[in-house]
Design a protein around this motif. Structure first.
Motif, short mmCIF file in Angstrom:
data_model
loop_
_atom_site.label_atom_id
_atom_site.label_comp_id
_atom_site.label_asym_id
_atom_site.label_seq_id
_atom_site.Cartn_x
_atom_site.Cartn_y
_atom_site.Cartn_z
N UNK A 74 58.69 -10.41 -3.26
CA UNK A 74 58.05 -11.58 -3.70
C UNK A 74 56.90 -12.05 -2.78
N UNK A 75 57.14 -11.73 -1.68
CA UNK A 75 55.72 -12.14 -0.73
C UNK A 75 54.66 -11.31 -0.84
N UNK A 76 54.99 -10.07 -0.79
CA UNK A 76 54.11 -9.18 -0.76
C UNK A 76 53.41 -8.68 -2.28
N UNK A 77 54.12 -8.74 -3.18
CA UNK A 77 53.54 -8.53 -4.57
C UNK A 77 53.70 -9.78 -5.58
N UNK A 78 54.43 -10.62 -5.24
CA UNK A 78 54.64 -11.80 -6.28
C UNK A 78 55.54 -11.27 -7.39
N UNK A 79 56.45 -10.31 -6.70
CA UNK A 79 57.38 -9.71 -8.00
C UNK A 79 58.99 -10.62 -7.77
N UNK A 80 59.36 -11.24 -8.68
CA UNK A 80 60.58 -12.06 -8.51
C UNK A 80 61.82 -11.12 -8.89
N UNK A 81 62.56 -10.92 -8.12
CA UNK A 81 63.89 -10.10 -8.24
C UNK A 81 65.00 -10.80 -7.92
N UNK A 82 65.94 -10.76 -8.78
CA UNK A 82 67.44 -11.37 -8.37
C UNK A 82 68.05 -10.43 -7.46
N UNK A 83 68.39 -10.81 -6.29
CA UNK A 83 69.24 -10.15 -5.37
C UNK A 83 70.24 -9.36 -5.77
N UNK A 210 53.70 -3.68 -8.69
CA UNK A 210 54.78 -3.03 -9.13
C UNK A 210 55.10 -2.86 -10.75
N UNK A 211 55.50 -1.58 -10.92
CA UNK A 211 55.34 -1.21 -12.43
C UNK A 211 56.10 -2.27 -13.45
N UNK A 212 57.39 -2.95 -12.94
CA UNK A 212 58.36 -3.93 -13.71
C UNK A 212 57.42 -5.09 -13.87
N UNK A 213 56.61 -5.41 -12.98
CA UNK A 213 55.78 -6.48 -13.37
C UNK A 213 54.54 -6.51 -14.28
#
Length: 381
Positions: A74-83, A210-213
């Motif tokens: 999240x910090x590095x790429x802005x990619x939000x992932x559920x833990x 990241x590809x999923x983004x």
């Protein structure tokens, strides 16, 4: 310690695989850096020993790893992932085997852009899936996916392996490139195994996405594997992370045992890297960028005719040496004549038979000595 102060003699004395497997040959083959450990990781490992934490992985550490991983991306790429969508794995290749066994059909093939990371060449066969190589297109300044060829060979339900940044050529894929790839995969109802193990290692000014983004379609057909292992030199501690979408996660009980080999030191060191290691990482990336610039100068001086498309990420340089007209495998030539151990390009696909992979994640004086040895070997033929 400044990275330049680390000597080849010290590296040989440590006895690691990179500096012992080929005797007195300089190690430039395996994907490890020679820069030691970031202080927060060193402290975490010392604390682990001092506290006597030598047992199995605990749910507490597992949750901390999930949270550290998601906070980092999240910090590095802005990619939000559920833990909850993050699973610990012994390594990225375990993630690939899980994907092939549980997430594609038995008759699905594996489509691989080459040159490629060596195990990607043989693991599909071990999992009883046919491999389809699709050579990448090299221009003067960059590498490109051959989208037309990928679309042509893709059959319903096949698996595409995306390595980003791309080992061994150092390419970082753009959002537009990945958007087009996602459309092809979706058109053929395919899947993507997305290897982002080198993602933190990008050259200054290069954006990593990241590809999923890229879009919901990409996120829906992808299993992503990542780790702190390459960027912080933790491969021997055996810990990676798999990021699954909700549908894949619902079936994760089927392959839980496959992920049982994650090690306690790896989990604790990955947590420390993601939470506290970015300052050290920034210094490493700056150092690697300067190493790459020096490598370009050295190749012009010592190996004129060698073709190198500068990396956008990683510390692995792909050198096309066809113009040097070496006898046999270039890697064999340099091991015998220069005592420099390189990765055989032919192990990375048919496209690589005249090439080698050189690891420049090493102190600059050591890298300079490697390339000078290679140049002298060519001149002395």
């Amino acid at each position: 310690m400044r990275f330049d102060d680390i000597t080849a003699e010290q590296l040989f004395a440590l006895g690691g695989s990179k500096w012992s497997r080929f005797g007195d040959a300089y190690g430039a083959f395996v994907a490890e850096m020679d820069f030691g450990l970031a202080e927060p990781i060193r402290a975490a490992l010392h604390k682990m020993v001092d506290d006597g934490l030598s047992g199995y992985i605990s749910p507490v550490w597992d949750q901390k790893l999930r949270e550290a991983t998601t906070a980092f991306v999240e910090r590095r790429y802005g990619w939000t992932v559920d833990p909850g969508n993050v699973l610990a794995s012994p390594d990225v290749l375990t993630g690939l085997m899980v994907t092939m066994e549980h997430h594609i059909k038995p008759d699905a093939r594996v489509i691989l852009p080459t040159p490629a990371y060596m195990p990607f060449m043989f693991l599909p066969g071990k999992a009883n899936h046919d491999l389809v190589q699709v050579p990448m297109i090299r221009t003067e300044n960059e590498w490109l996916l051959d989208f037309d060829a990928i679309d042509e060979v893709f059959q319903d339900g096949d698996l595409f392996i995306l390595c980003n940044p791309h080992n061994p050529i150092g390419k970082v894929y753009t959002r537009d490139e990945m958007q087009r790839l996602s459309e092809i995969v979706d058109k053929h109802h395919g899947r993507v195994f997305n290897d982002e193990i080198h993602a933190p290692l990008t050259m200054p000014g290069v954006e990593f996405v990241p590809y999923p983004m890229v879009n919901e379609v990409a996120a829906g057909h992808t299993l992503t594997a990542m780790s702190a292992s390459k960027a912080w030199n933790l491969a021997g501690y055996k810990c990676a992370q798999l990021v699954l979408n909700d549908e894949d996660l619902s079936h994760s009980h089927k392959f839980a045992f496959d992920l049982h080999g994650t090690a306690t030191p790896g989990m604790l060191s990955n947590i420390a890297a993601f939470n506290e290691g970015e300052e050290w990482l920034a210094g490493v990336n700056d150092y690697l960028a300067a190493n790459q610039q020096r490598l370009i100068e050295l190749l012009a001086e010592e190996l004129p005719g060698a073709v190198f498309v500068p990396n956008q990420g990683t510390y692995l340089a792909w050198l096309d040496l066809e113009a040097l007209e070496l006898e046999g495998k270039p890697s064999d030539f340099f091991l015998e004549k220069a005592r420099v151990a390189l990765t055989d390009g032919g192990a990375c696909g048919d496209i690589g038979k005249h090439s080698v992979r050189l690891n420049f994640g090493t102190p600059r004086p050591v890298m300079e000595e490697m390339v000078r040895r290679m140049g002298e070997a060519v001149r002395s033929r």
